[in-house]
Scaffold this active site. Structure first.
Site, PDB file in Angstrom:
ATOM      1  N   CYS A 110       3.883  19.304 -28.421  1.00  0.00           N
ATOM      2  CA  CYS A 110       3.481  18.811 -29.734  1.00  0.00           C
ATOM      3  C   CYS A 110       4.379  19.379 -30.808  1.00  0.00           C
ATOM      4  O   CYS A 110       4.746  18.708 -31.765  1.00  0.00           O
ATOM      5  CB  CYS A 110       2.067  19.272 -30.081  1.00  0.00           C
ATOM      6  SG  CYS A 110       0.866  18.957 -28.832  1.00  0.00           S
TER       7      CYS A 110
ATOM      8  N   CYS B  84       0.701  24.679 -27.584  1.00  0.00           N
ATOM      9  CA  CYS B  84       0.882  23.293 -27.194  1.00  0.00           C
ATOM     10  C   CYS B  84       2.262  22.909 -27.698  1.00  0.00           C
ATOM     11  O   CYS B  84       2.433  22.434 -28.809  1.00  0.00           O
ATOM     12  CB  CYS B  84      -0.187  22.419 -27.839  1.00  0.00           C
ATOM     13  SG  CYS B  84      -0.156  20.739 -27.250  1.00  0.00           S
TER      14      CYS B  84
ATOM     15  N   HIS C  94      -3.044  13.262 -31.549  1.00  0.00           N
ATOM     16  CA  HIS C  94      -1.881  12.647 -32.202  1.00  0.00           C
ATOM     17  C   HIS C  94      -2.088  11.155 -32.392  1.00  0.00           C
ATOM     18  O   HIS C  94      -1.638  10.583 -33.378  1.00  0.00           O
ATOM     19  CB  HIS C  94      -0.613  12.918 -31.403  1.00  0.00           C
ATOM     20  CG  HIS C  94      -0.223  14.357 -31.430  1.00  0.00           C
ATOM     21  ND1 HIS C  94       0.420  14.920 -32.499  1.00  0.00           N
ATOM     22  CD2 HIS C  94      -0.430  15.364 -30.541  1.00  0.00           C
ATOM     23  CE1 HIS C  94       0.615  16.215 -32.265  1.00  0.00           C
ATOM     24  NE2 HIS C  94       0.097  16.498 -31.079  1.00  0.00           N
TER      25      HIS C  94
ATOM     26  N   CYS D 271       1.460  14.765 -26.819  1.00  0.00           N
ATOM     27  CA  CYS D 271       0.732  15.740 -26.009  1.00  0.00           C
ATOM     28  C   CYS D 271      -0.347  15.098 -25.159  1.00  0.00           C
ATOM     29  O   CYS D 271      -1.146  14.312 -25.659  1.00  0.00           O
ATOM     30  CB  CYS D 271       0.099  16.809 -26.895  1.00  0.00           C
ATOM     31  SG  CYS D 271      -0.805  18.022 -25.916  1.00  0.00           S
TER      32      CYS D 271
ATOM     33  N   SER E  55       0.808  23.820 -33.374  1.00  0.00           N
ATOM     34  CA  SER E  55       1.638  24.831 -32.730  1.00  0.00           C
ATOM     35  C   SER E  55       2.962  25.030 -33.448  1.00  0.00           C
ATOM     36  O   SER E  55       3.639  26.027 -33.220  1.00  0.00           O
ATOM     37  CB  SER E  55       1.866  24.486 -31.260  1.00  0.00           C
ATOM     38  OG  SER E  55       0.627  24.548 -30.576  1.00  0.00           O
TER      39      SER E  55
ATOM     40  N   GLU F 142       0.515  24.185 -22.696  1.00  0.00           N
ATOM     41  CA  GLU F 142       1.111  22.861 -22.689  1.00  0.00           C
ATOM     42  C   GLU F 142       2.548  23.038 -23.129  1.00  0.00           C
ATOM     43  O   GLU F 142       2.816  23.636 -24.169  1.00  0.00           O
ATOM     44  CB  GLU F 142       0.361  21.938 -23.653  1.00  0.00           C
ATOM     45  CG  GLU F 142       0.676  20.469 -23.481  1.00  0.00           C
ATOM     46  CD  GLU F 142       2.087  20.090 -23.897  1.00  0.00           C
ATOM     47  OE1 GLU F 142       2.633  19.155 -23.311  1.00  0.00           O
ATOM     48  OE2 GLU F 142       2.643  20.747 -24.788  1.00  0.00           O
TER      49      GLU F 142
ATOM     50  N   ARG G 119      -6.273  22.763 -31.539  1.00  0.00           N
ATOM     51  CA  ARG G 119      -5.375  23.895 -31.779  1.00  0.00           C
ATOM     52  C   ARG G 119      -5.118  24.154 -33.248  1.00  0.00           C
ATOM     53  O   ARG G 119      -4.397  25.081 -33.598  1.00  0.00           O
ATOM     54  CB  ARG G 119      -4.060  23.666 -31.049  1.00  0.00           C
ATOM     55  CG  ARG G 119      -4.214  23.862 -29.561  1.00  0.00           C
ATOM     56  CD  ARG G 119      -3.060  23.314 -28.770  1.00  0.00           C
ATOM     57  NE  ARG G 119      -3.346  23.469 -27.349  1.00  0.00           N
ATOM     58  CZ  ARG G 119      -4.148  22.656 -26.658  1.00  0.00           C
ATOM     59  NH1 ARG G 119      -4.740  21.652 -27.263  1.00  0.00           N
ATOM     60  NH2 ARG G 119      -4.361  22.871 -25.384  1.00  0.00           N
TER      61      ARG G 119
ATOM     62  N   CYS H 271      -4.169  17.831 -25.646  1.00  0.00           N
ATOM     63  CA  CYS H 271      -5.025  17.469 -26.778  1.00  0.00           C
ATOM     64  C   CYS H 271      -4.831  15.971 -26.947  1.00  0.00           C
ATOM     65  O   CYS H 271      -4.414  15.474 -27.981  1.00  0.00           O
ATOM     66  CB  CYS H 271      -4.613  18.200 -28.036  1.00  0.00           C
ATOM     67  SG  CYS H 271      -2.832  18.322 -28.237  1.00  0.00           S
TER      68      CYS H 271
END
Lengths: 575, 219, 435, 362, 150
Positions: A557, A554, A68, A61, A510, A14, A487, A64
């Site tokens: 994010c 990701c 968030h 994102c 991330s 991502e 993640r 996922c």
């Protein structure tokens, strides 16, 4: 030769990630991880209604896709001390669980598998032998010779068309590919199966959240009213919908048990050498999640919170997310400025940053890694670089004595015949992801049963209206909403003043994993994990992809900006 | 300007401007009148200014006189229009939400069907009043451009609102924005036109009642 | 701009007050006031719409007292008021408005249009625009003391006649009397029976009263023409006389505008509250009735109705007393369809009767009263204003109804039915007896 | 090496019968929101359609649009990839990385110059070229370079179509839409945050089938999907018409499926196909699951006054405004009122007493 | 906790009156549409297809429409690119056609008003292919026979 290898774009992730590797011969001496895209969502969030923050934050994102949104909702709820009904908590757990299962399976097959699976080699497979292989691994029904024969035929037609599409220009035939053609064909078949399977299972989100990607949430509970007076009902969450949820959970568990876990073990068996590289920093952090009761009761979490330092599973350190000296972010090598200089670290409540791109003018070939080189910040726990994610969680579950996890880990190590140290590796990370998927998929059944029990007892509440009206709020409030995203540990810090967002900070998995070096030059987990990798061919950096993908990056994010002087930035409003 | 920007504008800045103009204008207008002052009567009063003044504020909503046909047209259509306008303004659920956003509280709404019927009656009454204004010699003589302008400004929100509820062909977003804009135009026009009677009529009635009240008569 | 026009406009500027500003602001041009005005209803001519009669003053208000009007005036966008307009408006303000106040009762936004016309006339007269007849009457009032030119000897002659008729003394200039009785010139000249009537009633009720040689005239042409300055002069005479005679009360007679002028405007015209009270003759009679000091004998055998004089009832606030009194003497008392504060004017109030130019329209407007009376079958039309009485008589005559309907003054009618007590029984002399 | 076979040939080479092909056409027409009478035309067109090369560029995005693409059940992503298009560049899905990936893009551009389709998700930052780069190339440069040889551009998602969330106030990176940069190519805006899965594939299928841009509305969106508002087709519309509204998220009204207008639903002003095609194989859509519509397929929906504020409510903060306005009005009114008062006093002071001589003279 | 298969037995208090049941009211118009289409079919043989995916539906509404239409005598399953179900409803000439893809997801839902849905007819192209195959098979068999003879 001490060349700099640049991999940009890192695909099958991502977002936008760039890896620069300083080579020492065929070995990576130092690696540098750079997030190359910024949007400024946290600036955009300032001054807005905290109840709406989740929708903005969710767009950090789309992969996922709920984490968030949920972290944001929890941040507001934490700030306001806002209790949510038990049903809402269970529905959220189910949605998180579905996110895990969905996301991990998609990551394994669609983002990670082709690092290990050679599609072209599959053309040499014998369908009958493939069928035998598949049947030896699992009882999954789609494993007949005819099935694989059709698959091979389709693949052949595709390859012969000359237009390879997404499979074009890949590293087919690279010596690092070690699977036999039959395993490759089976994996390609499952690649497509998983694509169809994921479409089905996201429907759990659609029932409760109205759509996927980006299902809906609401501060104070869930927006999905239960409509149970007849089989059809007035909302999506009716008897039919709940039955469908049940079917989806069954479908998930079947696929995980019969396809995902066996495939992981089968593929891993050919790549045991990857159990000895790609470790990272050896420190692991979890925030904890999936409470049986409430987020205010950490003892009820399925995944416990804590810190493991230097592979030492015997000691789990406590994490205080509100302590100013525990979690801090550095921008020494990021394209931001701090008011008190780039060397300092700041707790997210005080998060103060200024967007300042100092990188080379595009188009460029190489970044100056002595300066800022990423849109990611460098978060640290008590000054230490931490890895978050499936490996951290499985280690935490293992360290805290989670029975099922222990059994699964031991079974895996035994099946693969590798030492326990193999966990701290690229392979270990990928295996951990598979194992926790099973743990969580199994847990979903329990949450579902509990939800049905509540409904049966006459409790159809899904939303608490008590603090919905902002005029009931204190003038000043702040809180942290955290969760275990697929993640890794994710947390949003919010400062509310006069019913509006005064400051908003997201420190995401991330960022922990992919962040650049800090003030003391400590590398982030990606950078640390890549160091020491040998590359067979610098032009085909498959090895880099394997380790990076094992983290499931990701990046959208991970990039975040929060800027008190946001107003001064260029405002371009076209249309 | 796109449809969205138009709608966003009328819901935010437009409404702000309209309300500001309305409030500034009306407070100003009332003070501009009030501060001219008036002499307190030295005659020994027979009755109370206040009792009769306040009484007339309400009492004058109902007529005592027998009117001619033309008078009844104005009266009946006027009643229908005013009641319809107030009912649709204050009791359509969507409007209650607007007031809630302005005032911080709301009240129960009436069923849309009832509002629709009321709106139709209001629209019909307004059309009748316009026709009457154009044909009745007295009204025609009294009328200047402002009377037609204010008629239109009053008619505009009603008709756009009616179309909005009944979704007649026009894109909702544009229609909604136009409807809100029409209300804002009406708000803005109030202090500058005879529409300021929505406030000053009560002051005038008070004065009327007070003048008569001193003499002991409820006017 | 001529000095007189300028003077008129300045007068308006001085006269416009908060209520007027509010009234002009509120007007929605609905035209309902037209329906309340007999000059409109009987002619159908829209120019008689009450609010329209104020147009010049409205423009002055707009140009002098509103932000936009001032701006427009400064920028030269506004239409100034012209002599021609005043000329055009003069008949509207004077000939076709009796200040009856009916429009003020129907205006849905509550405008007191009559209040405005009264102020409108201030400017008109200041600018020199007033009807000749009214000017002449005012001139006579100021210079001679009475609009009809009645001088003291004429009154004295009537007093003599009354004393002869009643056998009682009519007190004149009696210092220390409780009540100072005023008369209107019409009463002195045309309806002098009233003098006998009140003399007998007061005698019977033992009311201490007097007439004043310096101020016998109750009417106030200054108010009718719209000049507060002149009206004040006329009021001042009465105040002076009342103060000189040290009376407690001044009685306003059966004259409409006289009551308004003395009772409601007077203190404001002379600039101070009176040291005495002003009471209308009907109020006094009703008080006497209530106290049992006024007793009547027998009833009218014919059907009777009452014409409410605008200034006494609608704009004077005396609504119940005439009815109480009438009920003492009339068995078949019927109300007109619209009566009391909603009664229609006789057509001659507000100085219209003194304005010969207005005769044609006034006579036309009487149709309204005729319609009101039609089918009522009344033989007597009682009223309490000599001007109304005049107008009614004339109007009935014009319509050949004078044969069927007799117009009577209320006090007079009461006097006719006055129950005379046996003086021997009481052994007391009347209050009017000379000491 | 370019595949010159038509879709019909590809299908028949896989042993799919004409019946299967007709079924495929019927499903495709349905998914493209075409009337069933168009099926023969779709069949005709598909018999001749060739697999076009598609280059998918991801700029300031969240990958939600790509995720949405993978959710499409008709046609499925795998069907699209194998049978209908050649997806030659797509960060999230393609295997090659780094320079190999970039080479794939360049190769596709050369090979299919003038005929390839560019799909863009994400907005493009103009504030600083360093705000978003791929392979060291700024987004704006990559877009211009790639668009130059394209037959048409599909802007997928509200970010690419209208600027989306990066464009939301205060737009820190100066994000703009594709149409703000590319002016000389046909652009199809497939908005939504993300767009409905089958709307993305439906638009691609339309282009593939007919080889041209479908009918668009004034915002560049295909009218087949964006021709009507959600409110127009919402199953809760009867409740709106009856004035039955849910007041909170789990009250009786909410459980009965009453209209979500009061909870801020933007269905009436949102053009999208959610109410008809629904999401994720027709499972549900936001309103059916109890949350009001955000209006995510509309430009500037992030700044359209609050997701939980009813459409008719004003978005202005009027509390202080009213106070300030009242004070301002009072101040101005007091000032002019004092002027009026003294104006009147002056006129009264200048008043010359009217005498009887004045009257007699006039 | 029992298995949720017994969901329908869940004792939930119901709090609605049937009148307030959410419905787009699409069932009636569809029935009318079908009636007109049948008339056209009877008079001129004109076929009509209604795409159910183009009509907004409340939860359960499609099921209600199908229930109204009932089930007739004919039903068929076609296996081409996934299964398709063709069914005549209780009203002769009114058919429901459901297409599914190879993953069993519904990709098309139609009501067809026709004598026989097109999809059931054998297609000329398929017949041609069939003919060629038969010829080939025959030729193979014959050459085999002649080969045997030889």
């Amino acid at each position: 030769m001490n060349e700099r290898i640049v991999v940009d774009p890192i695909t099958r992730i991502e977002g936008h990630l760039r890896i620069e590797a300083q080579m020492d011969g065929d070995k990576i001496a130092q690696a540098y991880s750079s997030g190359t895209m910024v949007r400024g969502i946290e600036i955009i969030l300032r001054g807005r209604d905290p109840r709406e923050a989740w929708a903005f934050a969710q767009r950090i994102c789309g992969v996922c896709t709920l984490v968030h949104g949920l972290a944001s909702v929890r941040a507001v709820e934490n700030a306001l001390n806002y209790e949510i009904p038990p049903n809402a908590q269970l529905i959220r757990n189910l949605m998180i669980g579905a996110q895990y299962v969905h996301d991990h399976v998609m990551h394994f097959y669609h983002l990670h598998a082709l690092d290990w699976v050679d599609v072209v080699s599959a053309l040499d497979a014998d369908p009958k032998a493939t069928s035998d292989l598949a049947q030896s691994l699992s009882s999954y029904p789609k494993s007949s010779p005819g099935y694989f024969s059709d698959m091979k035929k389709k693949l052949k037609g595709f390859v012969e068309s000359g237009q390879l599409g997404i499979f074009a220009n890949a590293y087919w035939g690279h010596p690092a590919y070690k699977l036999p053609p039959e395993a490759n064909l089976m994996a390609v078949a499952h690649y497509l199966e998983a694509l169809a399977w994921q479409r089905d299972v996201v429907q759990l989100h659609t029932i409760f959240g109205g759509k996927n990607p980006h299902p809906n949430f609401v501060v104070g509970g869930m927006p999905s009213a239960l409509s149970l007076e007849s089989g059809e009902g007035a909302t999506a969450v009716n008897i039919t919908g709940l039955q469908k949820v049940k079917n989806i959970i069954d479908h998930m568990r079947t696929f995980v048990d019969q396809v995902y876990v066996p495939d992981t073990l089968a593929v891993a068996g050919f790549y045991k050498d990857w159990g000895a590289q790609g470790e990272g920093v050896g420190n692991f952090l979890t925030y904890g999640d999936m409470p049986a009761t409430s987020m205010n009761d950490p003892s009820s979490y399925l995944i416990p919170a804590g810190v493991i330092l230097n592979r030492d599973l015997s000691t789990v350190h406590e994490v205080d997310m509100n302590a100013a000296d525990e979690i801090q972010e550095y921008v020494t090598h990021s394209w931001y400025d701090y008011e008190n200089g780039k060397q300092t670290g700041l707790h997210p409540y005080d998060g103060e940053t200024e967007l300042n791109y100092t990188g080379p003018e595009p188009p460029f070939k190489q970044l100056d890694v002595n300066q800022g080189y990423s849109w990611l910040k460098s978060p640290r726990w008590k000054g230490k670089s931490m890895e978050v994610g499936p490996l951290a969680r499985v280690l935490m579950l293992y360290a805290t004595g989670h029975e099922q996890t222990r059994e699964l880990v031991n079974m895996t190590l035994k099946t693969l015949d590798v030492p326990v140290e193999a966990l701290f590796s690229t392979l270990g990370r990928t295996a951990a992801r598979t194992l926790e998927t099973k743990v969580i998929a199994d847990a979903m059944q329990g949450w579902y049963d509990q939800l049905i029990a509540n409904i049966r007892a006459g409790d159809t509440r899904t939303f608490n209206e008590a603090l919905w009206d902002p005029s009931t709020w204190p003038r000043n409030a702040r809180g942290v909403g955290f969760m275990e995203a697929p993640r890794g540990g994710l947390a949003h810090w919010i400062v509310i003043e006069n019913e509006k967002i005064a400051n908003y900070q997201a420190v995401v998995p991330s960022t922990w994993n992919a962040g650049p070096r800090d003030a003391e030059g400590q590398p982030g987990p990606y950078e640390a994990a890549l160091a020491g990798h040998r590359l067979h061919d610098p032009k085909q950096p498959l090895e880099i992809l394997r380790t990076i993908h094992s983290f499931d990056p990701c990046i959208a994010c991970a990039v975040h900006v929060s800027d008190p002087d946001g107003e001064e930035l260029v405002q371009v409003k076209v249309r | 300007m796109t449809e969205t920007e138009f709608l966003n504008w009328v819901r935010g800045p437009g409404m702000q401007i309209a309300l500001a103009v309305f409030i500034v204008g009306m407070v100003y207008r009332v003070l501009e009148n009030y501060l001219i002052g008036r002499k307190q009567s030295l005659a020994e009063p027979r009755g109370s200014e206040w009792t009769h003044g306040v009484g007339t504020m309400w009492r004058r909503s109902f007529t005592r006189a027998k009117l001619t046909t033309r008078g009844y047209v104005t009266l009946v259509a006027g009643y229908i229009f005013h009641i319809a306008f107030l009912v649709t303004l204050f009791f359509l659920a969507q409007h209650v939400e607007m007031f809630r956003s302005l005032l911080g509280f709301g009240w129960p709404a009436l069923p849309p069907l009832l509002i629709t019927i009321t709106a139709v009656l209001g629209i019909a009454a307004l059309l009748a009043l316009l026709a009457h204004r154009l044909t009745d010699p007295v009204k025609r003589m009294l009328s200047d451009y402002q009377d037609y302008l204010t008629w239109f400004l009053t008619f505009f929100p009603l008709i756009t609102g009616f179309l909005l509820i009944n979704r007649v062909g026009i894109p909702y977003k544009t229609l909604l924005a136009t409807h809100i804009l029409s209300f804002e135009l009406l708000l803005i026009a109030i202090p500058f036109t005879k529409l300021s009677h929505i406030i000053t009529t009560f002051i005038s009635r008070w004065y009327n009642g007070a003048i008569a009240g001193v003499k002991g008569v409820q006017s | 701009m001529s000095t007189s026009l300028e003077r008129g406009i300045r007068t308006w500027v001085a006269q416009i007050d908060a209520p007027i500003a509010s009234f002009f602001t509120s007007c929605v041009h609905c035209g309902i006031c037209a329906d309340a005005c007999l000059f409109f209803t009987e002619t159908g001519d829209p120019k008689y719409t009450p609010i329209h009669k104020l147009e010049p003053m409205r423009r002055v208000w707009q140009q002098e007292y509103t932000f936009w009007g001032r701006l427009a005036k400064r920028l030269g966008f506004s239409k100034p008021v012209t002599e021609d307009e005043l000329k055009e408006w003069e008949p509207l303000v004077y000939d076709s408005c009796t200040l009856c106040g009916r429009c003020s009762m129907v205006c849905p936004v509550g405008n007191d249009i009559t209040y405005m016309i009264r102020k409108m006339r201030e400017g008109m007269v200041a600018a020199g625009y007033a009807p000749e007849g009214l000017k002449a009457a005012t001139s006579r009032s100021i210079r001679i003391g009475s609009p009809m030119g009645v001088r003291l000897p004429a009154l004295q002659a009537q007093i003599k006649a009354a004393e002869a008729e009643t056998g009682l003394t009519v007190p004149l200039d009696q210092e220390g009397a409780d009540y100072l009785m005023l008369l209107s010139s019409a009463e002195i000249m045309q309806f002098s029976e009233i003098i006998s009537a009140v003399t007998r009633i007061f005698d019977e009720a033992k009311v201490s009263w007097t007439l004043a040689s310096k101020a016998f005239e109750a009417t106030n042409s200054g108010m009718q023409i719209g000049s507060s300055d002149l009206a004040a002069q006329l009021v001042q005479r009465i105040v002076d006389a009342a103060e000189a005679l040290k009376v407690k009360y001044v009685i306003s007679p059966e004259c409409g505008h006289a009551y308004t002028a003395l009772r409601w405007e007077g203190p404001n015209l002379v600039g101070r509250a009176y040291p005495f009270k002003v009471i209308h003759i009907l109020e006094l009679l009703d008080e006497l009735r209530a106290e049992g000091r006024l007793k009547t004998d027998g009833f009218e055998d014919q059907r009777v109705t009452f014409h409410d004089p605008c200034q006494i009832v609608r704009r004077g606030g005396i609504v119940e007393p005439p009815r109480n009194l009438l009920n003492m003497v009339a068995k078949d008392f019927v109300e007109m369809e619209e009566h009391g504060i909603m009664n229609w004017c006789c057509g001659g109030g507000g100085g219209v009767s003194a304005n010969e130019r207005a005769d044609p329209i006034r006579r036309k407007a009487f149709d309204r009263k005729k319609h009101q009376l039609e089918g009522m079958g009344v033989a007597k039309l009682v009223t309490a204003c000599s001007n109304c009485r005049n107008m009614l008589e004339e109007g009935l005559e014009d319509n050949h109804l004078d044969e069927d309907i007799e117009v009577v003054g209320l006090a007079e009618m009461l006097a006719e039915h006055l129950a005379v007590s046996n003086r021997a029984d009481t052994g007391e002399s009347t209050s009017t007896a000379k000491e | 090496m370019k595949d010159t076979r038509t879709v019909g040939e590809i299908l028949s080479s896989q042993g799919i019968s004409r019946r299967g092909f007709l079924k495929f056409c019927a499903a495709t027409a349905s998914m493209m929101a075409m009337p069933p009478s168009m099926v023969p035309a779709v069949a005709q067109a598909l018999s001749n359609a060739r697999r076009p090369s598609v280059i998918w560029l991801s700029f300031q995005e969240c990958t939600g649009c790509t995720e949405s693409l993978t959710r499409s059940h008709s046609p499925t992503l795998e069907g699209l990839l194998f049978d209908s298009i050649s997806l030659d560049y797509h960060h999230t899905l393609q295997v090659a990385a780094g320079s190999a990936a970039e080479e794939a893009r360049e190769h596709a551009m050369q090979e299919n110059d003038g005929s390839y389709l560019v799909v863009v998700d994400g907005s493009i930052p103009l504030g600083n070229p360093g705000y978003s780069t791929i392979a060291g190339i700024s987004n704006v440069d990559m877009l211009k370079e790639t668009a130059a040889g394209a037959a048409a551009i599909v802007a997928v998602g509200t970010c690419a179509a209208f600027g989306g969330i990066p464009h939301a106030n205060p737009n820190p990176t100066g994000a703009v839409a594709v149409s703000d940069i590319i002016k000389d190519k046909p652009i199809i805006n497939v908005s939504g945050c993300p767009p409905i899965p089958i709307v993305i594939t439906g638009v691609l299928a339309h282009y593939l089938t007919f080889g041209k841009v479908p009918e668009l509305d004034d915002l560049g969106r295909p009218t087949a999907f964006f021709g009507q508002t959600i409110h127009d087709r919402c199953y809760r519309r009867p409740f709106y018409d009856k004035g039955l509204f849910a007041e909170t998220f789990d009250d009786e009204g909410a459980q009965q499926g009453w209209c979500l207008y009061k909870l801020g639903c933007k269905g009436p002003v949102t053009y999208n196909a959610c109410a008809v095609s629904k999401w994720n194989s027709g499972t549900s859509f936001p309103i059916q699951s109890g949350h009001g519509c955000f209006g995510c397929s509309e430009p500037d929906f992030w700044d359209s006054g609050g997701f939980y504020r009813p459409l008719s409510a004003t978005t202005a903060d009027v509390g202080t405004l009213a106070g300030v306005a009242a004070l301002a009005g009072a101040a101005a009114g007091a000032a002019i009122g004092r002027m009026n008062r003294s104006h009147r006093a002056r006129a009264q002071a200048r008043h010359e007493k009217l005498t009887i001589d004045d009257i007699e003279e006039s | 906790m029992s298995t949720p298969d017994g969901l329908h037995d869940i004792a939930i208090e119901t709090h609605s009156d049937a009148g307030a049941y959410p419905a787009t009211g699409n069932d009636l118009p569809i029935l009318h549409e079908i009636r007109h289409a049948l008339q056209r079919l009877a008079q001129s043989g004109e076929k009509t297809v209604i795409d159910l995916q183009a009509i907004p539906m409340a939860p359960g509404e499609e099921e209600r429409i199908l229930q109204l239409l009932g089930r007739g005598e004919v039903s068929a399953t076609i296996d081409a690119l996934g299964p398709s179900e063709v069914r005549e409803t209780a009203f002769a000439g009114v058919w429901t056609v459901y297409h599914r893809n190879t993953n069993n997801e519904v990709v098309g839902k139609f009501i067809e008003i026709t004598h026989c849905p097109d999809l059931l007819h054998s297609q000329p192209e398929d017949i041609a292919t069939g003919m060629a195959q038969i010829r080939e098979t025959l030729a193979e068999l014959e050459s085999k026979q002649s080969g045997d003879q030889a």
